[in-house]
Write a protein that holds these residues in place. Structure first.
Motif, PDB file in Angstrom:
ATOM      1  N   UNK A  64       0.824  -1.218   0.000  1.00  0.00           N
ATOM      2  CA  UNK A  64       0.000   0.000   0.000  1.00  0.00           C
ATOM      3  C   UNK A  64       0.852   1.261   0.000  1.00  0.00           C
ATOM      4  N   UNK A  65       2.097   1.149   0.454  1.00  0.00           N
ATOM      5  CA  UNK A  65       2.993   2.297   0.537  1.00  0.00           C
ATOM      6  C   UNK A  65       3.517   2.748  -0.818  1.00  0.00           C
ATOM      7  N   UNK A  66       3.694   1.821  -1.752  1.00  0.00           N
ATOM      8  CA  UNK A  66       4.445   2.109  -2.980  1.00  0.00           C
ATOM      9  C   UNK A  66       3.888   3.256  -3.830  1.00  0.00           C
ATOM     10  N   UNK A  67       2.567   3.425  -4.002  1.00  0.00           N
ATOM     11  CA  UNK A  67       2.109   4.533  -4.849  1.00  0.00           C
ATOM     12  C   UNK A  67       2.426   5.917  -4.284  1.00  0.00           C
ATOM     13  N   UNK A  68       2.662   5.993  -2.979  1.00  0.00           N
ATOM     14  CA  UNK A  68       2.916   7.305  -2.374  1.00  0.00           C
ATOM     15  C   UNK A  68       4.280   7.866  -2.752  1.00  0.00           C
ATOM     16  N   UNK A  69       5.191   7.008  -3.215  1.00  0.00           N
ATOM     17  CA  UNK A  69       6.556   7.459  -3.498  1.00  0.00           C
ATOM     18  C   UNK A  69       6.562   8.545  -4.571  1.00  0.00           C
ATOM     19  N   UNK A  70       5.925   8.271  -5.694  1.00  0.00           N
ATOM     20  CA  UNK A  70       5.897   9.224  -6.798  1.00  0.00           C
ATOM     21  C   UNK A  70       5.078  10.466  -6.435  1.00  0.00           C
ATOM     22  N   UNK A  71       3.970  10.254  -5.748  1.00  0.00           N
ATOM     23  CA  UNK A  71       3.081  11.371  -5.397  1.00  0.00           C
ATOM     24  C   UNK A  71       3.798  12.369  -4.484  1.00  0.00           C
TER      25      UNK A  71
END
Length: 529
Positions: A126-133
Motif C-alpha cells: 500500500x505504501x508504494x504509490x505514495x513514493x511518486x506522489x
C-alpha cells in the motif's frame, strides 16, 4: 503570487501547522484507541522505509530548489527558475518510478528478511504509490518556499490532513479486528491525503503558469544568464550534502526501526510484546513529544530561503537577526512544552490515549524537548549559509550515537524501551549543541541573554503552578489534571511574558489573519503594552 515577509510566511505555516496538528492528533487518538500499540507498531515499522525511499528518490532536490530559486529571484536571474524546475521534476520522476517498481518487486523479501514482523507485507504494498506522489509535491512545495509564498503549501497541507484523517479512520474501522488489514488501510489513507496535497499545489502552480511550459520572464539588463552547468552545480552543491545527510538519517531511522524490536526481543520480550513496546515509543510517546514541532517546522521552512537570500545579497546583519528570531521563537514555544510533557507525562498519555504505559517513556525524553525543537531551524540556517556539509556531518554523528546507545541499553533486561528513550536524549542534546556552536562560530553569538532569562523565569513559575495544580487535582482523574494544570500554567506563562515585555501588542498584531483581533482583545489588560 507575491513574496511574503519572513514573519508572515512563518506565521502562515504556524497556523496551518496548528490546524493540521489538531486534526492529526484527533485522528491519532482515535486510531490508537482502535488498533492499540500492536497495530500502531505494525504501521510504524513500515513508515521509516517510506522515508528512506523518499530520501533516495528526491536526493535532496526539494531543499535545493527552495534555496536556489530564492537566490535566483534575489539577483534577478529568472531563467534559472525554469531550468531548476524542469531539471528537478525530470530527475525525481525517473528515480521515484524506479524505486516504486523496485519495492513492488521485492516487497515479500523486505518484509520477511528486514522487518521483524511479516504481517507488514500488505502495508508495504500500500505504501508504494505514495513514493511518486510525495516526490512530485515536494518539488512544487520547494518552489513556493523558494519564492517565499507559504500559502499554497499550507492550504495543501490542511486539505491533505483532513482527507487522510477521515479516510484512515473509516478504512481502519471497517478493517478491524484484522490488524494486518488495518495497518495497510492506514497507509492507503496516507496515500489519499498525499494525492489531495499534490492536486491542490499543482493547481496553484498551473494557475500561475497556465497549462504551458514554464515561461521565460524578462531578465534585468545587468544580470548575465547563468550557464546550465553552473545551475546544476548550484543545485547539487546543496542537494549533495542534504542527500547524504538524509540517506544516513533515513537509514538510521529505518535501522532504528529494525534494531529496536530486535533489541527488545533480546531483552526477553516476545514478538508481540516487542511490537507493542515499539508502538508505545513511536506512536504514543514520540507523537506527543513532537507536537511543538508544528512551530519549529514552520520556522525552519521559512528561514532557509530567507537566509539564502540574505547571503546572496551579502546582508550578514539579516542572518544574525534570523538566528536570534529562531532561538527566541523556539525558546518561547519549546521550554514550556518540555515542562508540560515532563510534569504531566503519564497524565497526558492516560487522558489522550488511555495508555498510561507511554508516560514513563515520554517523561525521560521530555526534559530535552527544547534541544529537539531547536535542532531543525539551526540545521536550516547552516544549509542557507552554504554549510549543508557541516549539518550533514553532525547529523551523521548524532545518528551513530543514537544507534549505539539503543544497541547498548535497549537489549538489557529490565530496561528495554526506556533505553531507546535515553538514546533520544543523549543524541539530540549533542547534535543541537554542535549545530548551535557551528552557527555562532560562523556569525557570532547573537542571542539576547536578558530576554532568554525572562523566558526561563516565566517557564519556572509555570512549572511551579503546574506542580501545585497536579497536587490539587490528585485523585480527580487524569483529564481534570491535564486540563486544569495546562490551562492555568499557560495562562500564567503568557501573562508573565507580557509583563516582562518578552511579548507585546505589536508582536501579536503582526500575526497574519488573527493577530489584529487578538491584539484588540489583549489591549484591555493593564500590563499588556
Amino acid at each position: 503570487m507575491s513574496k511574503q515577509s519572513f514573519l508572515h510566511g512563518a506565521m502562515v505555516l504556524v497556523l496551518a501547522s496548528i490546524v493540521t496538528k489538531i486534526i492529526g492528533m484527533g485522528m491519532q487518538i482515535v486510531l490508537n484507541r482502535i488498533v492499540g500499540p500492536e497495530g500502531i507498531g505494525l504501521f510504524r515499522m513500515v513508515f521509516p522505509m517510506l522515508m528512506m525511499i523518499l530520501t533516495l528518490s528526491t536526493i535532496g532536490l526539494p531543499t535545493a530548489v527552495s534555496k536556489v530559486i530564492a537566490e535566483a529571484i534575489a539577483v534577478g536571474d529568472r531563467r534559472k527558475v525554469k531550468r531548476v524546475m524542469v531539471f528537478t521534476t525530470v530527475v525525481v520522476t525517473v528515480l521515484s518510478t524506479a524505486f516504486t517498481i523496485g519495492v513492488l518487486g521485492t516487497a515479500a523479501w523486505l518484509t520477511n528478511h528486514l522487518l521483524t514482523d511479516s504481517r507488514t507485507y500488505y502495508t508495504v504494498l500500500a505504501m508504494t504509490p505514495t513514493i511518486l506522489v510525495i516526490s512530485w509535491s515536494s518539488i512544487l512545495r520547494g518552489y513556493f518556499q523558494g519564492i517565499q509564498n507559504q500559502t499554497p503549501p499550507s492550504v495543501a497541507w490542511i486539505l491533505e490532513t483532513i482527507v487522510r484523517a477521515t479516510l484512515t479512520l473509516l478504512i481502519v474501522y471497517y478493517c478491524m479486528p484484522d490488524l494486518v488489514k488495518a495497518s495497510a488501510g492506514a497507509m492507503l489513507g496516507l496515500l489519499a491525503g498525499e494525492l489531495t496535497h499534490l492536486a491542490y499545489i499543482a493547481a496553484c502552480y498551473w494557475r500561475k503558469y497556465g497549462l504551458q511550459r514554464i515561461p521565460i520572464p524578462p531578465m534585468a539588463p545587468y544580470v548575465k544568464p547563468e550557464p546550465f552547468r553552473k545551475t546544476i552545480w548550484s543545485l547539487f552543491e546543496v542537494a549533495g550534502p542534504v542527500t547524504v545527510a538524509g540517506i544516513i538519517g533515513s537509514f538510521a531511522y529505518w535501522l532504528e526501526t529494525l534494531l529496536i524490536p530486535r533489541a527488545l526481543l533480546a531483552s526477553g520480550l516476545t514478538k508481540e510484546e516487542a511490537t507493542a513496546a515499539f508502538g508505545l515509543y513511536s506512536g504514543y510517546a514520540v507523537s506527543l513529544l513532537v507536537l511543538p514541532t508544528v512551530f519549529t517546522y514552520a520556522l525552519s521552512t521559512t528561514i532557509l530561503p530567507s537566509i539564502s537570500e540574505a547571503v546572496a545579497l551579502n546582508q550578514p546583519k539579516l542572518v544574525q537577526r534570523r538566528l536570534y528570531q529562531a532561538f527566541r521563537f523556539t525558546a518561547i514555544m519549546g521550554l514550556p512544552s518540555s515542562v508540560i510533557f515532563t510534569l504531566l507525562a503519564t497524565e497526558l498519555s492516560t487522558a489522550i490515549y488511555n495508555t498510561p504505559a507511554a508516560g514513563p517513556i515520554l517523561a525521560v525524553m521530555a526534559p530535552v524537548g527544547f534541544f529537539i525543537y531547536l535542532k531543525t531551524p539551526l540545521s536550516s540556517i547552516l544549509q542557507g549559509m552554504n554549510r549543508a556539509g557541516l549539518a550533514m556531518f553532525y547529523s551523521i554523528v548524532g545518528s551513530a550515537i543514537k544507534l549505539a546507545v539503543i544497541y547498548w541499553l535497549a537489549s538489557k533486561p529490565g530496561l528495554g524501551i526506556m533505553g531507546v528513550a535515553w538514546a533520544v536524549v543523549i543524541s539530540n542534546v549533542i547534535v543541537c549543541c554542535a549545530y548551535f556552536l557551528a552557527v555562532t562560530g560562523l556569525i557570532g553569538f547573537y542571542v539576547d541573554l536578558a530576554d532568554t532569562l525572562k523566558i526561563l523565569v516565566s517557564t519556572l513559575v509555570m512549572s511551579l503552578i503546574i506542580m501545585q495544580a497536579k497536587a490539587v487535582t490528585a485523585g480527580m482523574g487524569s483529564s481534570y489534571t491535564v486540563i486544569f494544570g495546562v490551562s492555568i500554567g499557560l495562562l500564567v506563562y503568557l501573562m508573565l511574558l507580557f509583563l516582562l515585555r518578552v511579548l507585546s501588542l505589536h508582536t501579536v498584531n503582526r500575526i497574519p489573519y488573527v493577530g489584529p483581533v487578538m491584539a484588540k482583545a489583549l489591549q484591555w489588560i493593564p500590563f499588556v503594552k
